[in-house]
Design a protein around this motif. Structure first.
Motif, mmCIF file in Angstrom:
data_model
loop_
_atom_site.group_PDB
_atom_site.id
_atom_site.type_symbol
_atom_site.label_atom_id
_atom_site.label_comp_id
_atom_site.label_asym_id
_atom_site.label_seq_id
_atom_site.Cartn_x
_atom_site.Cartn_y
_atom_site.Cartn_z
ATOM 1 N N LEU A 1 11.601 0.952 -10.229
ATOM 2 C CA LEU A 1 12.815 0.507 -9.549
ATOM 3 C C LEU A 1 12.640 0.683 -8.046
ATOM 4 C CD1 LEU A 1 15.574 2.114 -11.830
ATOM 5 C CD2 LEU A 1 14.645 -0.214 -11.930
ATOM 6 N N ILE A 2 13.249 -0.210 -7.280
ATOM 7 C CA ILE A 2 13.224 -0.099 -5.818
ATOM 8 C C ILE A 2 14.593 0.372 -5.363
ATOM 9 C CG2 ILE A 2 12.858 -1.288 -3.634
ATOM 10 C CD1 ILE A 2 10.360 -0.958 -5.383
ATOM 11 N N CYS A 3 14.658 1.598 -4.884
ATOM 12 C CA CYS A 3 15.916 2.220 -4.472
ATOM 13 C C CYS A 3 15.814 2.616 -3.007
ATOM 14 C CB CYS A 3 16.206 3.443 -5.345
ATOM 15 S SG CYS A 3 17.708 4.328 -4.912
ATOM 16 N N GLU A 4 16.627 1.983 -2.177
ATOM 17 C CA GLU A 4 16.634 2.253 -0.734
ATOM 18 C C GLU A 4 15.223 2.170 -0.147
ATOM 19 O OE1 GLU A 4 18.573 5.980 -0.189
ATOM 20 O OE2 GLU A 4 20.541 5.227 -0.795
ATOM 21 N N GLY A 5 14.493 1.150 -0.588
ATOM 22 C CA GLY A 5 13.167 0.898 -0.030
ATOM 23 C C GLY A 5 12.059 1.765 -0.587
ATOM 24 N N GLN A 6 12.351 2.543 -1.612
ATOM 25 C CA GLN A 6 11.344 3.424 -2.197
ATOM 26 C C GLN A 6 11.178 3.124 -3.690
ATOM 27 O OE1 GLN A 6 9.330 5.656 -0.633
ATOM 28 N NE2 GLN A 6 10.234 4.894 1.280
ATOM 29 N N PRO A 7 9.930 3.194 -4.201
ATOM 30 C CA PRO A 7 9.711 2.942 -5.631
ATOM 31 C C PRO A 7 9.986 4.188 -6.460
ATOM 32 C CG PRO A 7 7.612 3.360 -4.558
ATOM 33 C CD PRO A 7 8.663 3.411 -3.470
ATOM 34 N N VAL A 8 10.600 3.995 -7.630
ATOM 35 C CA VAL A 8 10.883 5.100 -8.545
ATOM 36 C C VAL A 8 10.341 4.721 -9.922
ATOM 37 C CG1 VAL A 8 12.641 6.546 -9.616
ATOM 38 C CG2 VAL A 8 12.953 5.751 -7.254
ATOM 39 N N LEU A 9 9.444 5.542 -10.442
ATOM 40 C CA LEU A 9 8.819 5.281 -11.739
ATOM 41 C C LEU A 9 9.755 5.701 -12.863
ATOM 42 C CD1 LEU A 9 6.202 4.341 -13.147
ATOM 43 C CD2 LEU A 9 5.379 6.705 -12.993
ATOM 44 N N ILE A 10 9.957 4.804 -13.841
ATOM 45 C CA ILE A 10 10.864 5.075 -14.956
ATOM 46 C C ILE A 10 10.144 4.829 -16.282
ATOM 47 C CG2 ILE A 10 12.904 4.463 -13.601
ATOM 48 C CD1 ILE A 10 12.943 1.784 -15.149
ATOM 49 N N ASP A 11 10.861 5.003 -17.366
ATOM 50 C CA ASP A 11 10.441 4.695 -18.737
ATOM 51 C C ASP A 11 9.160 5.416 -19.134
ATOM 52 O OD1 ASP A 11 10.189 3.733 -21.266
ATOM 53 O OD2 ASP A 11 10.580 1.650 -20.735
ATOM 54 N N LEU B 1 0.831 -1.213 0.000
ATOM 55 C CA LEU B 1 0.000 0.000 0.000
ATOM 56 C C LEU B 1 0.860 1.257 0.000
ATOM 57 C CD1 LEU B 1 -2.752 -1.086 2.572
ATOM 58 C CD2 LEU B 1 -3.050 -0.764 0.108
ATOM 59 N N LYS B 2 1.961 1.224 0.745
ATOM 60 C CA LYS B 2 2.853 2.389 0.804
ATOM 61 C C LYS B 2 3.475 2.664 -0.559
ATOM 62 C CE LYS B 2 6.963 2.081 2.614
ATOM 63 N NZ LYS B 2 8.101 1.934 3.587
ATOM 64 N N TRP B 3 3.919 1.615 -1.228
ATOM 65 C CA TRP B 3 4.561 1.798 -2.531
ATOM 66 C C TRP B 3 3.567 2.278 -3.580
ATOM 67 C CZ3 TRP B 3 8.207 -3.085 -2.940
ATOM 68 C CH2 TRP B 3 9.294 -2.907 -2.050
ATOM 69 N N VAL B 4 2.386 1.698 -3.597
ATOM 70 C CA VAL B 4 1.382 2.125 -4.573
ATOM 71 C C VAL B 4 0.941 3.555 -4.279
ATOM 72 C CG1 VAL B 4 -0.962 1.714 -5.444
ATOM 73 C CG2 VAL B 4 0.609 -0.205 -5.109
ATOM 74 N N SER B 5 0.854 3.919 -3.004
ATOM 75 C CA SER B 5 0.498 5.304 -2.641
ATOM 76 C C SER B 5 1.556 6.283 -3.135
ATOM 77 C CB SER B 5 0.333 5.430 -1.124
ATOM 78 O OG SER B 5 -0.767 4.670 -0.674
ATOM 79 N N ALA B 6 2.834 5.885 -3.037
ATOM 80 C CA ALA B 6 3.918 6.754 -3.502
ATOM 81 C C ALA B 6 3.843 6.953 -5.017
ATOM 82 C CB ALA B 6 5.267 6.168 -3.103
ATOM 83 N N ILE B 7 3.606 5.875 -5.754
ATOM 84 C CA ILE B 7 3.481 5.981 -7.208
ATOM 85 C C ILE B 7 2.231 6.789 -7.565
ATOM 86 C CG2 ILE B 7 3.123 4.701 -9.348
ATOM 87 C CD1 ILE B 7 5.951 4.534 -8.238
#
Length: 229
Positions: free
Chosen positions: A138-148, A109-115
Motif C-alpha cells: 500500500l502507498i500511504c502518504e508517499g511511503q510503501p507499506v508491506l501487507i498480507d 529505488l526509494k520504495w524498493v529500498s524501504a521494502i
C-alpha cells in the motif's frame, strides 16, 4: 451473512473476500480508531492447519516492528473463527497507484529500498514473505507499506503446511516456488520478487512478460534473417 460485531470490535463495513476469509473495517471500542480485521470464513478445530496459518501470520506481524510493515493490534476468535486485527493503512495498492501516477526512477529505488529494509528485519528472524507484489504493497502518504503475510513462513521450520504445493503470485515467483519438489524456500525467494518489483516500477512490465517480449523480438529478427538468406 452480515457481520456487525467481531469480538469486541463493531464492524463498519466489508472490504473484500478471499479464498480463505473476509476482510472488514471495524472500530476499536475504546480508542475509537479504525482497524482492519481479517477473519476466516469457516469455523475450525483448535489444531486446524488453517487456524495455525492465520495465527502464524499474527505472530509474525507481532514480532515485526517496522514503519514499512503493517502492524497488528490483536488476535482473537469469533464464533470459532480466528481473526486478526491490524492497523488501517489508508491508501491505494501500489498496482492501483501506478494506474494513475507516474513515478521517477529515484522514487522506485526509494520504495524498493524501504521494502528491502523491512524484509531484512524479517529475514533476520528467518521469516520469508513469499508474496511480494504490487497488490501487497500500500502507498500511504508517499511511503510503501508491506501487507498480507498469509503465505509467510519460517524458513527454518520444515513442517510448515504452506511448504506444500505452489504458492505465490506467478509474475513474481522465484524458480524454487514453481519447482516445489525439494526446492527450499529461503530469503533469496523474496530477493527475486524484489528484483521483479523494481523491474515493474521502472518498465511497467513483469519479469515473465519482459522475457516473452524479448523472445518475440529475437524471433522476429531470426525470421527476417532467414527470409533474406
Amino acid at each position: 451473512q452480515h457481520i456487525h460485531q467481531l469480538g469486541k470490535y463493531p464492524v463498519i463495513g466489508h472490504l473484500k473476500s478471499g479464498g480463505q476469509g473476509d476482510v472488514f473495517l471495524a472500530r476499536h471500542p475504546t480508542l475509537g480508531k479504525i482497524v482492519v480485521i481479517k477473519v476466516l470464513k469457516r469455523r475450525v478445530e483448535s489444531d486446524s492447519s488453517k487456524q495455525n496459518r492465520l495465527i502464524r501470520e499474527g505472530r509474525i506481524l507481532a514480532n515485526a516492528s517496522h514503519a514499512n510493515i503493517v502492524q497488528i493490534h490483536d488476535l482473537d476468535f469469533h464464533d470459532g473463527r480466528p481473526f486478526l486485527v491490524m492497523e488501517f493503512v489508508e491508501g491505494p495498492t501500489l498496482s492501483t497507484y501506478l494506474q494513475n501516477h507516474t513515478i521517477t526512477r529515484n522514487t522506485a529505488l526509494k520504495w524498493v529500498s524501504a521494502i528491502t529494509a523491512s524484509l531484512q528485519q524479517l529475514h533476520n528472524q528467518h521469516i520469508v514473505h513469499r508474496d511480494i507484489t504490487p497488490n501487497n504493497i500500500l502507498i500511504c502518504e508517499g511511503q510503501p507499506v508491506l501487507i498480507d503475510f498469509g503465505l509467510a513462513l519460517d524458513a527454518t521450520d520444515g513442517e510448515g503446511d504452506c511448504q506444500k504445493g505452489i504458492a505465490g503470485t506467478l509474475p513474481y515467483m522465484a524458480p524454487e516456488q514453481v519447482r516445489v519438489h525439494d526446492q527450499p524456500i529461503t530469503p533469496a525467494t523474496d530477493v527475486f520478487a524484489l528484483g521483479g518489483l523494481l523491474l515493474y516500477l521502472i518498465t511497467g512490465k513483469g519479469i515473465h512478460r519482459l522475457i516473452n517480449d524479448e523472445t518475440d523480438i529475437l524471433s522476429h529478427h531470426v525470421s527476417q534473417y532467414a527470409d533474406s538468406a
